[in-house]
Design a protein around this motif. Sequence first.
Motif, PDB file in Angstrom:
ATOM      1  N   PRO A 333     -27.031  23.583 -35.839  1.00  8.97           N
ATOM      2  CA  PRO A 333     -27.092  24.664 -35.278  1.00  8.97           C
ATOM      3  C   PRO A 333     -28.350  25.753 -35.790  1.00  8.97           C
ATOM      4  O   PRO A 333     -28.211  25.792 -37.093  1.00  8.97           O
ATOM      5  CB  PRO A 333     -25.594  25.202 -35.542  1.00  8.97           C
ATOM      6  N   ALA A 334     -28.938  26.467 -35.120  1.00  6.26           N
ATOM      7  CA  ALA A 334     -29.618  27.274 -35.479  1.00  6.26           C
ATOM      8  C   ALA A 334     -28.860  28.627 -36.255  1.00  6.26           C
ATOM      9  O   ALA A 334     -27.970  28.869 -35.712  1.00  6.26           O
ATOM     10  CB  ALA A 334     -30.772  27.795 -34.426  1.00  6.26           C
ATOM     11  N   PRO A 335     -29.520  29.260 -37.191  1.00  4.54           N
ATOM     12  CA  PRO A 335     -28.867  30.583 -37.733  1.00  4.54           C
ATOM     13  C   PRO A 335     -28.956  31.475 -36.833  1.00  4.54           C
ATOM     14  O   PRO A 335     -29.878  31.535 -36.033  1.00  4.54           O
ATOM     15  CB  PRO A 335     -29.761  30.594 -39.183  1.00  4.54           C
ATOM     16  N   ASP A 336     -28.170  32.576 -37.042  1.00  4.72           N
ATOM     17  CA  ASP A 336     -27.935  33.567 -35.923  1.00  4.72           C
ATOM     18  C   ASP A 336     -29.174  34.473 -36.025  1.00  4.72           C
ATOM     19  O   ASP A 336     -29.807  34.746 -34.909  1.00  4.72           O
ATOM     20  CB  ASP A 336     -26.968  34.622 -36.520  1.00  4.72           C
ATOM     21  N   ALA A 337     -29.987  34.542 -37.025  1.00  2.00           N
ATOM     22  CA  ALA A 337     -31.272  35.407 -37.009  1.00  2.00           C
ATOM     23  C   ALA A 337     -32.206  34.450 -36.205  1.00  2.00           C
ATOM     24  O   ALA A 337     -33.017  35.241 -35.565  1.00  2.00           O
ATOM     25  CB  ALA A 337     -31.739  35.619 -38.554  1.00  2.00           C
ATOM     26  N   ASP A 338     -32.383  33.224 -36.432  1.00  2.00           N
ATOM     27  CA  ASP A 338     -33.332  32.422 -35.689  1.00  2.00           C
ATOM     28  C   ASP A 338     -33.321  32.367 -34.184  1.00  2.00           C
ATOM     29  O   ASP A 338     -33.972  32.520 -33.023  1.00  2.00           O
ATOM     30  CB  ASP A 338     -33.399  31.160 -36.245  1.00  2.00           C
ATOM     31  N   ARG A 339     -31.608  32.476 -33.737  1.00  2.00           N
ATOM     32  CA  ARG A 339     -31.509  32.736 -32.482  1.00  2.00           C
ATOM     33  C   ARG A 339     -32.062  33.952 -31.762  1.00  2.00           C
ATOM     34  O   ARG A 339     -32.310  33.961 -30.820  1.00  2.00           O
ATOM     35  CB  ARG A 339     -29.880  32.325 -32.176  1.00  2.00           C
ATOM     36  N   SER A 340     -31.869  34.972 -32.435  1.00  2.00           N
ATOM     37  CA  SER A 340     -32.292  36.357 -32.356  1.00  2.00           C
ATOM     38  C   SER A 340     -33.751  36.313 -31.974  1.00  2.00           C
ATOM     39  O   SER A 340     -34.408  36.938 -30.966  1.00  2.00           O
ATOM     40  CB  SER A 340     -31.791  37.322 -33.055  1.00  2.00           C
ATOM     41  N   TRP A 341     -34.354  35.466 -32.880  1.00  2.00           N
ATOM     42  CA  TRP A 341     -36.012  35.335 -32.875  1.00  2.00           C
ATOM     43  C   TRP A 341     -36.484  34.645 -31.606  1.00  2.00           C
ATOM     44  O   TRP A 341     -37.529  35.039 -31.013  1.00  2.00           O
ATOM     45  CB  TRP A 341     -36.305  34.868 -34.303  1.00  2.00           C
ATOM     46  N   LEU A 342     -35.930  33.533 -31.379  1.00  2.00           N
ATOM     47  CA  LEU A 342     -36.137  32.858 -30.141  1.00  2.00           C
ATOM     48  C   LEU A 342     -35.996  33.764 -28.842  1.00  2.00           C
ATOM     49  O   LEU A 342     -36.910  33.642 -27.912  1.00  2.00           O
ATOM     50  CB  LEU A 342     -35.127  31.586 -29.968  1.00  2.00           C
ATOM     51  N   ARG A 343     -34.906  34.528 -28.841  1.00  2.00           N
ATOM     52  CA  ARG A 343     -34.654  35.417 -27.605  1.00  2.00           C
ATOM     53  C   ARG A 343     -35.738  36.437 -27.486  1.00  2.00           C
ATOM     54  O   ARG A 343     -36.485  36.525 -26.593  1.00  2.00           O
ATOM     55  CB  ARG A 343     -33.246  36.202 -27.820  1.00  2.00           C
ATOM     56  N   THR A 344     -36.178  37.051 -28.634  1.00  2.00           N
ATOM     57  CA  THR A 344     -37.118  38.081 -28.827  1.00  2.00           C
ATOM     58  C   THR A 344     -38.674  37.257 -28.304  1.00  2.00           C
ATOM     59  O   THR A 344     -39.202  38.014 -27.523  1.00  2.00           O
ATOM     60  CB  THR A 344     -37.437  38.714 -30.110  1.00  2.00           C
ATOM     61  N   THR A 345     -38.950  36.260 -28.831  1.00  2.00           N
ATOM     62  CA  THR A 345     -40.037  35.426 -28.531  1.00  2.00           C
ATOM     63  C   THR A 345     -40.185  35.025 -27.056  1.00  2.00           C
ATOM     64  O   THR A 345     -41.217  35.367 -26.293  1.00  2.00           O
ATOM     65  CB  THR A 345     -40.035  34.307 -29.529  1.00  2.00           C
ATOM     66  N   LEU A 346     -39.022  34.585 -26.471  1.00  2.00           N
ATOM     67  CA  LEU A 346     -39.012  34.205 -25.250  1.00  2.00           C
ATOM     68  C   LEU A 346     -39.327  35.328 -24.216  1.00  2.00           C
ATOM     69  O   LEU A 346     -39.905  35.180 -23.195  1.00  2.00           O
ATOM     70  CB  LEU A 346     -37.763  33.251 -25.024  1.00  2.00           C
ATOM     71  N   ASN A 347     -38.660  36.313 -24.558  1.00  2.00           N
ATOM     72  CA  ASN A 347     -38.759  37.596 -23.616  1.00  2.00           C
ATOM     73  C   ASN A 347     -40.251  38.164 -23.655  1.00  2.00           C
ATOM     74  O   ASN A 347     -40.750  38.733 -22.725  1.00  2.00           O
ATOM     75  CB  ASN A 347     -37.793  38.686 -23.906  1.00  2.00           C
ATOM     76  N   ARG A 348     -40.699  38.085 -24.914  1.00  2.00           N
ATOM     77  CA  ARG A 348     -42.118  38.668 -25.061  1.00  2.00           C
ATOM     78  C   ARG A 348     -43.196  37.722 -24.425  1.00  2.00           C
ATOM     79  O   ARG A 348     -44.300  38.345 -23.654  1.00  2.00           O
ATOM     80  CB  ARG A 348     -42.425  38.808 -26.520  1.00  2.00           C
ATOM     81  N   ILE A 349     -43.191  36.283 -24.455  1.00  2.00           N
ATOM     82  CA  ILE A 349     -44.104  35.477 -23.714  1.00  2.00           C
ATOM     83  C   ILE A 349     -43.779  35.293 -22.138  1.00  2.00           C
ATOM     84  O   ILE A 349     -44.605  34.824 -21.791  1.00  2.00           O
ATOM     85  CB  ILE A 349     -44.225  34.143 -24.569  1.00  2.00           C
ATOM     86  N   SER A 350     -42.617  35.592 -21.823  1.00  2.00           N
ATOM     87  CA  SER A 350     -42.406  35.337 -20.307  1.00  2.00           C
ATOM     88  C   SER A 350     -42.353  36.551 -19.638  1.00  2.00           C
ATOM     89  O   SER A 350     -41.703  37.664 -19.732  1.00  2.00           O
ATOM     90  CB  SER A 350     -40.799  34.561 -20.166  1.00  2.00           C
ATOM     91  N   ASP A 351     -42.963  36.478 -18.378  1.00  2.00           N
ATOM     92  CA  ASP A 351     -42.723  37.345 -17.505  1.00  2.00           C
ATOM     93  C   ASP A 351     -41.905  37.590 -16.426  1.00  2.00           C
ATOM     94  O   ASP A 351     -41.522  36.508 -15.929  1.00  2.00           O
ATOM     95  CB  ASP A 351     -44.159  37.412 -16.665  1.00  2.00           C
ATOM     96  N   ALA A 352     -41.297  38.795 -16.312  1.00  2.00           N
ATOM     97  CA  ALA A 352     -40.189  38.946 -15.108  1.00  2.00           C
ATOM     98  C   ALA A 352     -39.133  38.225 -15.168  1.00  2.00           C
ATOM     99  O   ALA A 352     -38.308  38.169 -14.268  1.00  2.00           O
ATOM    100  CB  ALA A 352     -40.902  38.976 -13.822  1.00  2.00           C
ATOM    101  N   VAL A 353     -38.915  37.620 -16.247  1.00  2.00           N
ATOM    102  CA  VAL A 353     -37.483  37.285 -16.683  1.00  2.00           C
ATOM    103  C   VAL A 353     -36.802  37.889 -17.740  1.00  2.00           C
ATOM    104  O   VAL A 353     -37.519  38.243 -18.840  1.00  2.00           O
ATOM    105  CB  VAL A 353     -37.376  35.662 -16.761  1.00  2.00           C
ATOM    106  N   HIS A 354     -35.628  37.853 -17.975  1.00  2.00           N
ATOM    107  CA  HIS A 354     -34.980  38.444 -19.101  1.00  2.00           C
ATOM    108  C   HIS A 354     -33.764  37.370 -19.879  1.00  2.00           C
ATOM    109  O   HIS A 354     -32.864  36.620 -19.167  1.00  2.00           O
ATOM    110  CB  HIS A 354     -34.231  39.523 -18.803  1.00  2.00           C
ATOM    111  N   VAL A 355     -34.217  37.003 -21.071  1.00  4.89           N
ATOM    112  CA  VAL A 355     -33.208  36.076 -21.806  1.00  4.89           C
ATOM    113  C   VAL A 355     -32.232  37.095 -22.591  1.00  4.89           C
ATOM    114  O   VAL A 355     -32.781  37.785 -23.613  1.00  4.89           O
ATOM    115  CB  VAL A 355     -34.099  35.239 -22.826  1.00  4.89           C
ATOM    116  N   THR A 356     -31.039  36.464 -22.608  1.00  5.93           N
ATOM    117  CA  THR A 356     -29.927  37.332 -23.346  1.00  5.93           C
ATOM    118  C   THR A 356     -29.158  36.323 -24.311  1.00  5.93           C
ATOM    119  O   THR A 356     -29.452  35.311 -24.181  1.00  5.93           O
ATOM    120  CB  THR A 356     -28.812  37.944 -22.604  1.00  5.93           C
TER     121      THR A 356
END
Length: 378
Positions: A333-356
């Motif tokens: 399992p990925a640590p909580d901080a890394d899950r948050s990092w992935l969410r932030t990264t996917l939102n930054r690089i993806s247009d017009a979708v939102h990841v929570t």
Amino acid sequence: MGGGAVTLFLCGDVMLGRGVDQILAHPGEPELREGYVEDARSYVRLVESANGPIPAPVIPSWPWGEALRLLAEAAPDVRIVNLETSVTRNADFAPGKAIHYRMHPANLPALTVARPDVCVLANNHVLDFGREGLQETLDALARAGLRTAGAGRSAEEAYAPAAVPVPAGGRVLVFALGAHSSGIPPGWAATSDLAGVAYLPEVSAAAAAEVVRRVREEKRGGDVVVVSVHWGSNWGYRVPREQVAFARALVDGGVDVVHGHSSHHPRRIEVYRDRLILYGCGDFIDDYEGIGGYAEYRDDLRIAYLVTVAADTGRLTGLRMVPLQARRMRLEPAPDADRSWLRTTLNRISDAVHVTLDPDGILVLTHPGPARHTGTGP
């Protein structure tokens, strides 16, 4: 999930060769012909120096780790992986390549333990040990009862889709292609009388039209169509315009999910005409821990994609992404901080979708709604 919905498990590259093969019960010959590494066991030592000792030989389930639990809980209808290694004892190293991957056929339980429904083979490592190695790979997978797509003993076999019946009554058709841009040599292309891969010399409108033609020949009412594409560079978040145009042209022609891979880390997510496009799923299983460089991309983090579509239309109804982390060639399992990092990264690089990020630590795509075209370009 039956009753009107189909759930797919998708992931990026599953590489069970080289160092992973060496920690399993039946390691093949460790010889390598890389610029600086001549023995596959060196990769085991690198991993152990980074993250601790591995209790080799490991059981077949070891490389999948936490992924097996999540698959059991999610119970997807169809499991699709890109198998990025040959399965062979052959020692005929493909010339002109810097990296060669192979796993011993006796180690196939390390693949079958995950019960993949389709193994995509259209990639830049399946012929690392020549056409003899490919033939052995195809034979070994067939004996194990595994469907394949994207490579075969002829072009007809390589370009044919794998068909998986689903509880909703239709099928999931998986077409697979390997693009030149991922490092596949042109000579690996399957022909009418030569084994090889389903080769994509260029990502173009004409190439997309040819894929659409094949899809329309095979697709029946109630079928969900996935096109799995191995393409592009290993690193970086930029998605070339021609890939965007190609993926959208596939959707325009009736494809329901575009499953992209080759990059060592996840790339942007797009929802176009209510269909999912994954431009790069990142690595899933490999022996890369301890290799320096590109740390900013966090390629130790892996994602299991759970895609739900309407069985009758192929329309995307949900995307859940489970973050994992590679440790000692095992998914944890990925640590909580890394899950948050992935969410932030996917939102930054993806247009017009939102990841929570939900309370269970799963990344969830907020679907933009019916008939909305999203994504404005690379």
